[in-house]
Design a protein around this motif. Structure first.
Motif, PDB file in Angstrom:
ATOM      1  N   ASP A  22     -78.457  11.807  88.118  1.00  0.00           N
ATOM      2  CA  ASP A  22     -78.915  11.141  89.332  1.00  0.00           C
ATOM      3  C   ASP A  22     -78.675   9.637  89.183  1.00  0.00           C
ATOM      4  O   ASP A  22     -79.105   9.043  88.187  1.00  0.00           O
ATOM      5  CB  ASP A  22     -80.413  11.410  89.532  1.00  0.00           C
ATOM      6  CG  ASP A  22     -80.940  10.758  90.779  1.00  0.00           C
ATOM      7  OD1 ASP A  22     -80.907  11.407  91.842  1.00  0.00           O
ATOM      8  OD2 ASP A  22     -81.366   9.589  90.696  1.00  0.00           O
ATOM      9  N   PRO A  23     -78.010   9.014  90.157  1.00  0.00           N
ATOM     10  CA  PRO A  23     -77.712   7.582  90.036  1.00  0.00           C
ATOM     11  C   PRO A  23     -78.952   6.691  89.919  1.00  0.00           C
ATOM     12  O   PRO A  23     -78.924   5.699  89.188  1.00  0.00           O
ATOM     13  CB  PRO A  23     -76.940   7.262  91.322  1.00  0.00           C
ATOM     14  CG  PRO A  23     -76.428   8.565  91.812  1.00  0.00           C
ATOM     15  CD  PRO A  23     -77.395   9.606  91.340  1.00  0.00           C
ATOM     16  N   THR A  24     -80.027   7.046  90.588  1.00  0.00           N
ATOM     17  CA  THR A  24     -81.249   6.232  90.474  1.00  0.00           C
ATOM     18  C   THR A  24     -81.816   6.322  89.068  1.00  0.00           C
ATOM     19  O   THR A  24     -82.196   5.310  88.471  1.00  0.00           O
ATOM     20  CB  THR A  24     -82.298   6.668  91.522  1.00  0.00           C
ATOM     21  OG1 THR A  24     -81.768   6.416  92.829  1.00  0.00           O
ATOM     22  CG2 THR A  24     -83.608   5.922  91.346  1.00  0.00           C
ATOM     23  N   ARG A  25     -81.863   7.527  88.517  1.00  0.00           N
ATOM     24  CA  ARG A  25     -82.381   7.668  87.148  1.00  0.00           C
ATOM     25  C   ARG A  25     -81.479   6.954  86.154  1.00  0.00           C
ATOM     26  O   ARG A  25     -81.957   6.325  85.203  1.00  0.00           O
ATOM     27  CB  ARG A  25     -82.573   9.138  86.799  1.00  0.00           C
ATOM     28  CG  ARG A  25     -83.751   9.758  87.541  1.00  0.00           C
ATOM     29  CD  ARG A  25     -84.155  11.105  86.996  1.00  0.00           C
ATOM     30  NE  ARG A  25     -83.213  12.157  87.291  1.00  0.00           N
ATOM     31  CZ  ARG A  25     -83.249  12.936  88.366  1.00  0.00           C
ATOM     32  NH1 ARG A  25     -84.186  12.766  89.283  1.00  0.00           N
ATOM     33  NH2 ARG A  25     -82.365  13.886  88.538  1.00  0.00           N
ATOM     34  N   LEU A  26     -80.168   7.012  86.372  1.00  0.00           N
ATOM     35  CA  LEU A  26     -79.255   6.294  85.480  1.00  0.00           C
ATOM     36  C   LEU A  26     -79.464   4.786  85.582  1.00  0.00           C
ATOM     37  O   LEU A  26     -79.417   4.074  84.575  1.00  0.00           O
ATOM     38  CB  LEU A  26     -77.804   6.660  85.787  1.00  0.00           C
ATOM     39  CG  LEU A  26     -77.385   8.068  85.366  1.00  0.00           C
ATOM     40  CD1 LEU A  26     -75.987   8.379  85.883  1.00  0.00           C
ATOM     41  CD2 LEU A  26     -77.454   8.238  83.856  1.00  0.00           C
ATOM     42  N   ALA A  27     -79.706   4.279  86.784  1.00  0.00           N
ATOM     43  CA  ALA A  27     -79.979   2.849  86.954  1.00  0.00           C
ATOM     44  C   ALA A  27     -81.264   2.463  86.220  1.00  0.00           C
ATOM     45  O   ALA A  27     -81.336   1.404  85.577  1.00  0.00           O
ATOM     46  CB  ALA A  27     -80.077   2.503  88.433  1.00  0.00           C
ATOM     47  N   ILE A  28     -82.261   3.318  86.292  1.00  0.00           N
ATOM     48  CA  ILE A  28     -83.521   3.067  85.589  1.00  0.00           C
ATOM     49  C   ILE A  28     -83.289   3.066  84.082  1.00  0.00           C
ATOM     50  O   ILE A  28     -83.746   2.162  83.369  1.00  0.00           O
ATOM     51  CB  ILE A  28     -84.583   4.119  85.981  1.00  0.00           C
ATOM     52  CG1 ILE A  28     -85.015   3.903  87.432  1.00  0.00           C
ATOM     53  CG2 ILE A  28     -85.780   4.077  85.032  1.00  0.00           C
ATOM     54  CD1 ILE A  28     -85.821   5.052  88.020  1.00  0.00           C
ATOM     55  N   MET A  33     -82.519   0.353  78.785  1.00  0.00           N
ATOM     56  CA  MET A  33     -81.687   0.159  77.595  1.00  0.00           C
ATOM     57  C   MET A  33     -81.771  -1.287  77.110  1.00  0.00           C
ATOM     58  O   MET A  33     -81.488  -1.575  75.950  1.00  0.00           O
ATOM     59  CB  MET A  33     -80.234   0.522  77.893  1.00  0.00           C
ATOM     60  CG  MET A  33     -79.979   1.998  77.956  1.00  0.00           C
ATOM     61  SD  MET A  33     -78.244   2.303  78.380  1.00  0.00           S
ATOM     62  CE  MET A  33     -78.343   3.983  78.938  1.00  0.00           C
ATOM     63  N   GLN A  34     -82.193  -2.186  77.994  1.00  0.00           N
ATOM     64  CA  GLN A  34     -82.341  -3.598  77.642  1.00  0.00           C
ATOM     65  C   GLN A  34     -83.694  -3.885  77.003  1.00  0.00           C
ATOM     66  O   GLN A  34     -83.946  -4.990  76.547  1.00  0.00           O
ATOM     67  CB  GLN A  34     -82.161  -4.473  78.887  1.00  0.00           C
ATOM     68  CG  GLN A  34     -80.872  -4.238  79.638  1.00  0.00           C
ATOM     69  CD  GLN A  34     -79.643  -4.327  78.747  1.00  0.00           C
ATOM     70  OE1 GLN A  34     -79.491  -5.275  77.989  1.00  0.00           O
ATOM     71  NE2 GLN A  34     -78.791  -3.321  78.820  1.00  0.00           N
ATOM     72  N   GLY A  35     -84.568  -2.880  76.995  1.00  0.00           N
ATOM     73  CA  GLY A  35     -85.884  -3.045  76.399  1.00  0.00           C
ATOM     74  C   GLY A  35     -86.975  -2.573  77.348  1.00  0.00           C
ATOM     75  O   GLY A  35     -86.718  -2.158  78.471  1.00  0.00           O
ATOM     76  N   ASN A  38     -91.826  -3.138  82.863  1.00  0.00           N
ATOM     77  CA  ASN A  38     -92.858  -2.584  83.734  1.00  0.00           C
ATOM     78  C   ASN A  38     -92.186  -2.116  85.025  1.00  0.00           C
ATOM     79  O   ASN A  38     -90.997  -2.355  85.242  1.00  0.00           O
ATOM     80  CB  ASN A  38     -94.000  -3.579  83.984  1.00  0.00           C
ATOM     81  CG  ASN A  38     -93.571  -4.807  84.757  1.00  0.00           C
ATOM     82  OD1 ASN A  38     -92.640  -4.778  85.558  1.00  0.00           O
ATOM     83  ND2 ASN A  38     -94.254  -5.913  84.518  1.00  0.00           N
ATOM     84  N   VAL A  39     -92.930  -1.445  85.878  1.00  0.00           N
ATOM     85  CA  VAL A  39     -92.352  -0.865  87.090  1.00  0.00           C
ATOM     86  C   VAL A  39     -91.736  -1.945  87.974  1.00  0.00           C
ATOM     87  O   VAL A  39     -90.637  -1.772  88.498  1.00  0.00           O
ATOM     88  CB  VAL A  39     -93.408  -0.045  87.868  1.00  0.00           C
ATOM     89  CG1 VAL A  39     -92.838   0.475  89.174  1.00  0.00           C
ATOM     90  CG2 VAL A  39     -93.909   1.115  87.020  1.00  0.00           C
ATOM     91  N   THR A  40     -92.418  -3.072  88.104  1.00  0.00           N
ATOM     92  CA  THR A  40     -91.902  -4.154  88.944  1.00  0.00           C
ATOM     93  C   THR A  40     -90.548  -4.643  88.439  1.00  0.00           C
ATOM     94  O   THR A  40     -89.618  -4.863  89.230  1.00  0.00           O
ATOM     95  CB  THR A  40     -92.906  -5.338  88.985  1.00  0.00           C
ATOM     96  OG1 THR A  40     -94.153  -4.849  89.483  1.00  0.00           O
ATOM     97  CG2 THR A  40     -92.402  -6.461  89.868  1.00  0.00           C
ATOM     98  N   GLN A  41     -90.410  -4.795  87.141  1.00  0.00           N
ATOM     99  CA  GLN A  41     -89.139  -5.234  86.569  1.00  0.00           C
ATOM    100  C   GLN A  41     -88.042  -4.200  86.824  1.00  0.00           C
ATOM    101  O   GLN A  41     -86.907  -4.555  87.147  1.00  0.00           O
ATOM    102  CB  GLN A  41     -89.289  -5.486  85.069  1.00  0.00           C
ATOM    103  CG  GLN A  41     -90.147  -6.690  84.739  1.00  0.00           C
ATOM    104  CD  GLN A  41     -90.492  -6.757  83.261  1.00  0.00           C
ATOM    105  OE1 GLN A  41     -90.916  -5.769  82.657  1.00  0.00           O
ATOM    106  NE2 GLN A  41     -90.302  -7.937  82.679  1.00  0.00           N
ATOM    107  N   VAL A  42     -88.380  -2.919  86.674  1.00  0.00           N
ATOM    108  CA  VAL A  42     -87.393  -1.862  86.917  1.00  0.00           C
ATOM    109  C   VAL A  42     -86.958  -1.877  88.380  1.00  0.00           C
ATOM    110  O   VAL A  42     -85.768  -1.752  88.687  1.00  0.00           O
ATOM    111  CB  VAL A  42     -87.934  -0.473  86.504  1.00  0.00           C
ATOM    112  CG1 VAL A  42     -86.960   0.627  86.884  1.00  0.00           C
ATOM    113  CG2 VAL A  42     -88.230  -0.429  85.005  1.00  0.00           C
TER     114      VAL A  42
END
Length: 119
Positions: A22-28, A33-35, A38-42
């Motif tokens: 799923d592209p959204t899950r891959l974006a998440i 992967m950068q560390g 929190n949800v807001t940052q994602v």
């Protein structure tokens, strides 16, 4: 010779691949992967809306690909499966190699053409 994958593993493997399909899950996952985030940052890093990101983070956590930790009112997520990063990098390398091969095939096709450019 590598061992054959047991039938009992196939459902578990399929679920992990579903989570990566799923592209959204891959974006998440790319953001994580950068560390730890929190949800807001994602939300900011993926450009998706908060409700959608929260839904997908729950799915990823339930699948064991990410873990969560609560600090006060905030929830932080991080990758919990080192295979995710390795697998994504392998797939990206394959995409680049395929694109490079396609370019080389096109160059070969064009260099073999003796036309005058349509004049």
């Amino acid at each position: 010779m590598p061992a054959t994958i047991p039938d009992a593993f196939l459902d578990v493997m399929a679920e992990k691949f579903r989570m990566l399909a799923d592209p959204t899950r891959l974006a998440i996952l790319r953001a994580l992967m950068q560390g730890e985030r929190n949800v807001t940052q994602v939300v900011e890093e993926t450009g998706r809306n908060q409700a959608n990101v929260s839904k997908h983070l729950k799915l990823l956590a339930d699948a064991g690909l990410v873990s969560r930790r609560k600090q006060g009112l905030q929830v932080f997520y991080r990758l919990d499966d080192p295979l995710v990063d390795r697998l994504c990098k392998l797939v990206c390398e394959t995409i680049v190699q395929d694109a490079q091969q396609a370019v080389e095939r096109q160059k070969s096709l064009l260099s073999g053409w003796g036309g005058d450019g349509g004049a």
